[in-house]
Design a protein around this motif. Structure first.
Motif, PDB file in Angstrom:
ATOM      1  N   MET A  33      47.820 -32.433  -0.960  1.00 33.96           N
ATOM      2  CA  MET A  33      47.072 -32.940  -2.089  1.00 33.96           C
ATOM      3  C   MET A  33      47.928 -34.059  -2.754  1.00 33.96           C
ATOM      4  SD  MET A  33      44.064 -32.845  -3.494  1.00 33.96           S
ATOM      5  CE  MET A  33      43.306 -31.315  -3.585  1.00 33.96           C
ATOM      6  N   ALA A  36      47.822 -37.290  -0.858  1.00 28.99           N
ATOM      7  CA  ALA A  36      46.651 -37.858  -1.012  1.00 28.99           C
ATOM      8  C   ALA A  36      46.346 -38.738  -2.166  1.00 28.99           C
ATOM      9  CB  ALA A  36      45.682 -36.731  -0.561  1.00 28.99           C
ATOM     10  N   SER A  40      46.268 -42.884  -2.683  1.00 22.08           N
ATOM     11  CA  SER A  40      45.219 -43.676  -3.237  1.00 22.08           C
ATOM     12  C   SER A  40      45.635 -44.634  -4.250  1.00 22.08           C
ATOM     13  CB  SER A  40      44.139 -42.566  -3.949  1.00 22.08           C
ATOM     14  OG  SER A  40      43.693 -41.485  -3.102  1.00 22.08           O
ATOM     15  N   TRP A 196      43.374 -36.912   3.275  1.00 27.85           N
ATOM     16  CA  TRP A 196      42.560 -36.287   2.464  1.00 27.85           C
ATOM     17  C   TRP A 196      41.842 -35.269   3.732  1.00 27.85           C
ATOM     18  CZ3 TRP A 196      41.713 -35.171  -2.096  1.00 27.85           C
ATOM     19  CH2 TRP A 196      42.205 -36.036  -3.145  1.00 27.85           C
ATOM     20  N   ASP A 205      41.371 -28.068  -1.273  1.00 29.40           N
ATOM     21  CA  ASP A 205      40.447 -28.877  -2.426  1.00 29.40           C
ATOM     22  C   ASP A 205      40.459 -28.301  -3.746  1.00 29.40           C
ATOM     23  OD1 ASP A 205      38.724 -30.152   0.253  1.00 29.40           O
ATOM     24  OD2 ASP A 205      39.645 -31.348  -1.276  1.00 29.40           O
ATOM     25  N   THR A 208      42.923 -28.586  -6.515  1.00 29.47           N
ATOM     26  CA  THR A 208      42.946 -29.755  -7.534  1.00 29.47           C
ATOM     27  C   THR A 208      43.078 -29.115  -8.985  1.00 29.47           C
ATOM     28  OG1 THR A 208      41.573 -30.974  -5.973  1.00 29.47           O
ATOM     29  CG2 THR A 208      41.932 -31.800  -8.225  1.00 29.47           C
TER      30      THR A 208
END
Length: 288
Positions: A33, A36, A40, A196, A205, A208
């Motif tokens: 995560m 990812a 970004s 992702w 997920d 997070t």
């Protein structure tokens, strides 16, 4: 100081800061995560570089073959990043980074075998120095841990180097006829999608919520450092000779270890410092 020399030095500094900031950013959170999120930011910076050099309009001119190899190179980049940040989460940056950078040697071997590129005496000397240097950095206990735990940091660090080498070989084919910054930006899109997807497949997920403001802040800073390194590196190449710019940029290996010692409190044994010196020397010899 000449402007391009300053830019080359800044490129090395920002490249070294990338790992240090990421190490802090991935503390006690899912590394996939984290990768990812960081990617970004890198994606935005990559396309900023494209806008700066004005190559965005060339997208339509990319051939299907070049696009295919750029995508494959992006997948290899994604594999390298995922493994690298998993490795620095589990182990010390001052060991993971040099092993990852040893991909330079593997890239030259693959380029000789697969692309038919030349192989000189200096290449041989450089490869031997890099191999010995890497072996000196890896301690016996690291190998013993790998035998009992296949998810050790050393496994991920080696995989990171292998994927990094494949990135260069596939990218070499895909970048033909494509502006280098545009090719990098396209590869980064692939990396982002891949990162992702890995998060989604692993169903992390929900993780997070584990991220603190500190985690996100340092991951963003790590992404910005990567982008800044790219901007400075290509800025230096525009006005300075590659034969000098590239070796200066390679100093990021040494700077990463120094920063890890100063800011993260990581320590290296005497033989590891000798190994690092040989790795850096071997890398520079490859550029002769």
């Amino acid at each position: 100081m000449t402007e391009w020399i300053l830019l080359a030095l800044l490129s090395a500094v920002f490249s070294a800061l990338t790992s240090i900031l990421a190490k802090v950013g991935i503390e006690r959170v899912d590394s996939n995560m984290a990768t990812a999120i960081r990617t970004s930011v890198v994606l935005v910076m990559a396309w900023l570089v494209v806008l700066v050099v004005g190559s965005a309009g060339q997208i339509g001119d990319i051939s299907p073959q070049s696009l295919l190899f750029l995508v494959l190179s992006g997948l290899a980049t994604g594999g390298s990043w995922l493994c690298y940040f998993k490795a620095i989460q589990m182990g010390n940056v001052n060991k993971v980074a040099p092993i990852d950078k040893s991909s330079t040697a593997l890239t030259m071997v693959l380029a000789f075998i697969l692309l038919g590129e030349g192989f000189s005496v200096f290449s041989g000397i450089g490869l031997v120095a890099i191999f010995i240097g890497t072996m000196l950095i890896i301690e016996r206990k690291d190998i013993d841990e790998t035998r009992t735990d296949r998810r050790s940091w050393l496994v991920y660090a080696v995989l990171s180097a292998v994927f990094a080498s494949l990135t260069s070989i596939l990218g070499k084919v895909g970048i033909e006829g494509v502006e280098s910054n545009l090719g990098t930006a396209i590869r980064t899109v692939v990396v982002l999608v891949m990162a992702w997807l890995v998060v989604a497949v692993r169903r992390r997920d929900a993780g997070t919520s584990e991220f603190t403001r500190r985690n996100v802040t340092f991951l963003v800073l790590s992404g910005l450092a990567t982008g800044a390194s790219w901007l400075c590196f290509y800025g230096a190449l525009q006005t300075g000779p590659a034969s000098v710019v590239v070796p200066i940029d390679k100093l990021s290996i040494l700077l990463t270890v120094v920063f890890a010692t100063v800011f993260l409190g990581e320590r290296m044994r005497g033989r590891s410092w000798i190994g690092l010196a040989m790795l850096v020397a071997g890398t520079l010899v490859l550029l002769v």
